[in-house]
Design an enzyme around this catalytic site. Structure first.
Site, mmCIF file in Angstrom:
data_model
loop_
_atom_site.group_PDB
_atom_site.id
_atom_site.type_symbol
_atom_site.label_atom_id
_atom_site.label_comp_id
_atom_site.label_asym_id
_atom_site.label_seq_id
_atom_site.Cartn_x
_atom_site.Cartn_y
_atom_site.Cartn_z
ATOM 1 N N ARG A 240 79.345 23.457 17.924
ATOM 2 C CA ARG A 240 78.203 24.357 18.014
ATOM 3 C C ARG A 240 78.480 25.564 17.133
ATOM 4 O O ARG A 240 79.626 26.036 17.049
ATOM 5 C CB ARG A 240 77.999 24.842 19.459
ATOM 6 C CG ARG A 240 77.413 23.808 20.391
ATOM 7 C CD ARG A 240 75.950 23.512 20.056
ATOM 8 N NE ARG A 240 75.341 22.572 20.986
ATOM 9 C CZ ARG A 240 75.203 21.258 20.766
ATOM 10 N NH1 ARG A 240 75.639 20.726 19.640
ATOM 11 N NH2 ARG A 240 74.615 20.487 21.651
ATOM 12 N N GLU A 269 70.286 28.134 14.066
ATOM 13 C CA GLU A 269 69.665 27.040 13.303
ATOM 14 C C GLU A 269 68.146 27.154 13.321
ATOM 15 O O GLU A 269 67.588 27.536 14.355
ATOM 16 C CB GLU A 269 70.113 25.693 13.906
ATOM 17 C CG GLU A 269 71.608 25.497 13.745
ATOM 18 C CD GLU A 269 72.136 24.277 14.506
ATOM 19 O OE1 GLU A 269 71.336 23.502 15.050
ATOM 20 O OE2 GLU A 269 73.359 24.118 14.544
ATOM 21 N N HIS A 287 72.756 19.787 11.041
ATOM 22 C CA HIS A 287 72.966 19.305 12.420
ATOM 23 C C HIS A 287 72.608 17.807 12.524
ATOM 24 O O HIS A 287 71.717 17.435 13.287
ATOM 25 C CB HIS A 287 72.144 20.151 13.411
ATOM 26 C CG HIS A 287 72.665 20.063 14.829
ATOM 27 N ND1 HIS A 287 72.643 21.128 15.711
ATOM 28 C CD2 HIS A 287 73.212 19.038 15.528
ATOM 29 C CE1 HIS A 287 73.141 20.758 16.878
ATOM 30 N NE2 HIS A 287 73.496 19.484 16.786
HETATM 31 P P1 NAP Z 1 83.812 16.589 25.932
HETATM 32 O O1 NAP Z 1 84.338 15.201 26.041
HETATM 33 O O2 NAP Z 1 83.354 17.295 27.157
HETATM 34 O O3 NAP Z 1 84.932 17.462 25.178
HETATM 35 C C1 NAP Z 1 84.910 18.845 25.164
HETATM 36 C C2 NAP Z 1 86.317 19.301 24.861
HETATM 37 O O4 NAP Z 1 86.288 20.736 24.721
HETATM 38 C C3 NAP Z 1 87.326 18.971 25.949
HETATM 39 O O5 NAP Z 1 88.497 18.461 25.340
HETATM 40 C C4 NAP Z 1 87.632 20.324 26.589
HETATM 41 O O6 NAP Z 1 88.958 20.334 27.108
HETATM 42 C C5 NAP Z 1 87.461 21.221 25.377
HETATM 43 N N1 NAP Z 1 87.264 22.641 25.687
HETATM 44 C C6 NAP Z 1 86.302 23.206 26.458
HETATM 45 N N2 NAP Z 1 86.468 24.531 26.506
HETATM 46 C C7 NAP Z 1 87.566 24.821 25.726
HETATM 47 C C8 NAP Z 1 88.243 25.997 25.373
HETATM 48 N N3 NAP Z 1 87.845 27.193 25.825
HETATM 49 N N4 NAP Z 1 89.321 25.915 24.564
HETATM 50 C C9 NAP Z 1 89.745 24.721 24.089
HETATM 51 N N5 NAP Z 1 89.123 23.548 24.397
HETATM 52 C C10 NAP Z 1 88.062 23.601 25.216
HETATM 53 O O7 NAP Z 1 82.572 16.631 24.933
HETATM 54 P P2 NAP Z 1 82.277 15.699 23.680
HETATM 55 O O8 NAP Z 1 81.442 14.555 24.090
HETATM 56 O O9 NAP Z 1 83.546 15.455 22.948
HETATM 57 O O10 NAP Z 1 81.336 16.704 22.842
HETATM 58 C C11 NAP Z 1 81.857 17.929 22.386
HETATM 59 C C12 NAP Z 1 80.776 18.819 21.849
HETATM 60 O O11 NAP Z 1 80.336 18.353 20.579
HETATM 61 C C13 NAP Z 1 79.473 18.865 22.667
HETATM 62 O O12 NAP Z 1 79.591 19.728 23.776
HETATM 63 C C14 NAP Z 1 78.474 19.353 21.640
HETATM 64 O O13 NAP Z 1 78.391 20.757 21.663
HETATM 65 C C15 NAP Z 1 79.053 18.902 20.310
HETATM 66 N N6 NAP Z 1 78.219 17.878 19.675
HETATM 67 C C16 NAP Z 1 77.666 18.146 18.469
HETATM 68 C C17 NAP Z 1 76.887 17.193 17.853
HETATM 69 C C18 NAP Z 1 76.250 17.437 16.525
HETATM 70 O O14 NAP Z 1 75.202 16.870 16.256
HETATM 71 N N7 NAP Z 1 76.853 18.246 15.665
HETATM 72 C C19 NAP Z 1 76.666 15.960 18.468
HETATM 73 C C20 NAP Z 1 77.254 15.719 19.690
HETATM 74 C C21 NAP Z 1 78.048 16.690 20.273
HETATM 75 P P3 NAP Z 1 89.361 21.283 28.348
HETATM 76 O O15 NAP Z 1 88.253 21.181 29.343
HETATM 77 O O16 NAP Z 1 90.682 20.758 28.819
HETATM 78 O O17 NAP Z 1 89.499 22.627 27.754
HETATM 79 C C1 8YV Z 2 71.722 16.293 18.780
HETATM 80 C C2 8YV Z 2 73.880 17.288 19.762
HETATM 81 O O1 8YV Z 2 71.492 16.553 17.430
HETATM 82 O O2 8YV Z 2 74.342 15.748 21.487
HETATM 83 C C3 8YV Z 2 74.431 16.912 21.097
HETATM 84 O O3 8YV Z 2 74.988 17.800 21.757
HETATM 85 O O4 8YV Z 2 74.056 18.363 19.301
HETATM 86 C C4 8YV Z 2 73.192 16.266 18.934
HETATM 87 O O5 8YV Z 2 73.542 14.978 19.260
HETATM 88 C C5 8YV Z 2 70.806 17.164 19.476
HETATM 89 O O6 8YV Z 2 71.355 18.200 20.146
HETATM 90 C C6 8YV Z 2 69.828 16.406 20.282
HETATM 91 O O7 8YV Z 2 69.048 17.251 21.019
#
Ligand code: NAP
Ligand code: 8YV
Length: 326
Positions: A240, A269, A287
């Site tokens: 994010r 964004e 994104h």
């Molecule tokens: P997840 O499995 O919940 O992983 C989140 C990670 O963040 C965990 O390892 C957690 O570990 C760590 N974390 C949380 N707070 C922290 C802190 N203060 N310091 C260090 N580590 C911390 O989630 P995910 O499925 O991998 O997704 C991660 C993120 O990617 C989503 O929340 C979303 O914002 C982003 N995302 C972006 C896109 C895009 O389109 N660009 C798409 C999908 C997801 P601990 O709890 O042990 O700290």
């Molecule tokens: C999407 C995302 O682009 O899953 C998330 O957290 O950031 C992305 O997969 C979007 O947020 C869908 O609303």
């Protein structure tokens, strides 16, 4: 106990809070009494008159459900997110109200990790910059400057959840020397755990950000962290925009205090700081990490199955976990 729509006299309207994938929107319209809040000429008037009829809200990860909207829906039982991030909804507040919350984990992990690695290679090998160079007709005049090597790099992964681990698996194939930072070390992971973002940045050549968004990680990649990454270091952010102190990043890039950045997400964004638009050291993406036909279809399907389950059984398939990530 969530507010179940199966109670006698229960409301059954599904509120669509934001635009969604067209196929998901069609399915919502076919299967449920769906109201598209974002299209109404006077959403507040609708909520005053009909807010009590809404059983479930469907929303994108980017939009969520605001506190004010939650308050306007006294019988809301579920908030279904299209996307894995859910920091735009106050989950603790929802729980207190007996509202269950779901997201779409796992189905997008591979595509987001693919894009993170692609973005890393792009910024380190300067693929987009080289493409601009060829298109500008500059090739004949001078050779393109040498870039840095990807294979064998020291890569730090900030947040080793589903996506972070998928990034790590891919980078193992590049012979990367991996380390990570999470609040709690991940059991069974042999990569080095470092206690802070700064320590991780200090120890790596490229920092890949895959933490959850929200209050708890706001500004985690600070000016200090960027300075720890240093003038030879690269930042990749697919998490994010809020996780990175964006003004500090702009300063670090323009002053050459880091080597470059590849960014799929931004603080506000779709607005991108003009200084980044002008810089050849950054790769800028709108994104799109989960934006493939296959993954978006799978996200839509999972969101729909969550809603269907809630509307028929009062439970969710993929509720967000109890431990708040933010
Ligand atoms: P997840 O499995 O919940 O992983 C989140 C990670 O963040 C965990 O390892 C957690 O570990 C760590 N974390 C949380 N707070 C922290 C802190 N203060 N310091 C260090 N580590 C911390 O989630 P995910 O499925 O991998 O997704 C991660 C993120 O990617 C989503 O929340 C979303 O914002 C982003 N995302 C972006 C896109 C895009 O389109 N660009 C798409 C999908 C997801 P601990 O709890 O042990 O700290
Ligand atoms: C999407 C995302 O682009 O899953 C998330 O957290 O950031 C992305 O997969 C979007 O947020 C869908 O609303």
């Amino acid at each position: 106990m969530p507010n179940s729509p199966t109670r006698p006299g229960a409301p059954d309207t599904v509120l669509q809070v934001s635009p969604l994938l067209p196929a998901l929107e069609s399915a919502l319209g076919e299967r449920f009494r769906t109201v598209r809040l974002f299209e109404l000429p006077d959403p507040d008037a609708y909520l005053r008159a009909h807010g009590g009829e809404v059983a479930a809200a469907v929303t994108s990860a980017r939009t969520g459900v605001s506190d004010a909207l939650m308050d306007a829906l006294p019988r809301l039982g579920a908030i279904v997110h299209f996307g894995v991030g859910h920091e735009t909804t106050d989950v603790v507040r929802a729980r207190v109200r007996g509202i269950d919350v779901s997201n779409t984990p796992d189905v997008l992990t591979d595509c987001v990790a693919d894009l993170a690695v692609g973005a890393l290679i792009d910024v380190v090998r300067r693929l987009s910059a080289a493409d601009r160079y060829v298109r500008a007709g500059a090739w004949g005049a001078a050779p393109f400057p040498l870039a840095d090597r990807v294979s064998g790099k020291r890569v730090g992964i900030l947040g080793l959840g589903r996506i972070g681990r998928a990034v790590a698996r891919r980078l193992e194939g590049f012979g990367a020397d991996l380390a990570y930072c999470t609040r709690t070390p991940v059991p069974g992971v042999t990569h080095r755990h470092l206690p802070s973002a700064e320590a991780l940045a200090e120890a790596c050549d490229a920092l890949v950000v895959t933490v959850a968004g929200g209050r708890g990680t706001r500004g985690l990649v600070s000016a200090k962290v960027l300075d720890a990454l240093g003038p030879a270091g690269y930042l990749v952010n697919v998490a994010r925009g809020s996780v990175v102190d964006e003004p500090a990043l702009v300063a670090a890039v323009t002053e050459g205090r880091i080597a470059g950045a590849a960014l799929d997400v931004f603080a506000d964004e779709p607005h991108v700081p003009p200084a980044l638009l002008a810089s050849d050291r950054v790769v800028l993406l709108p994104h799109i990490a989960s934006a493939t036909h296959e993954t978006r279809a799978a996200m839509g399907d999972l969101a729909l199955r969550n809603l269907q389950r809630f509307m028929t059984e009062g439970t969710l398939l993929t509720p967000v976990p109890d431990r708040p990530a933010h």
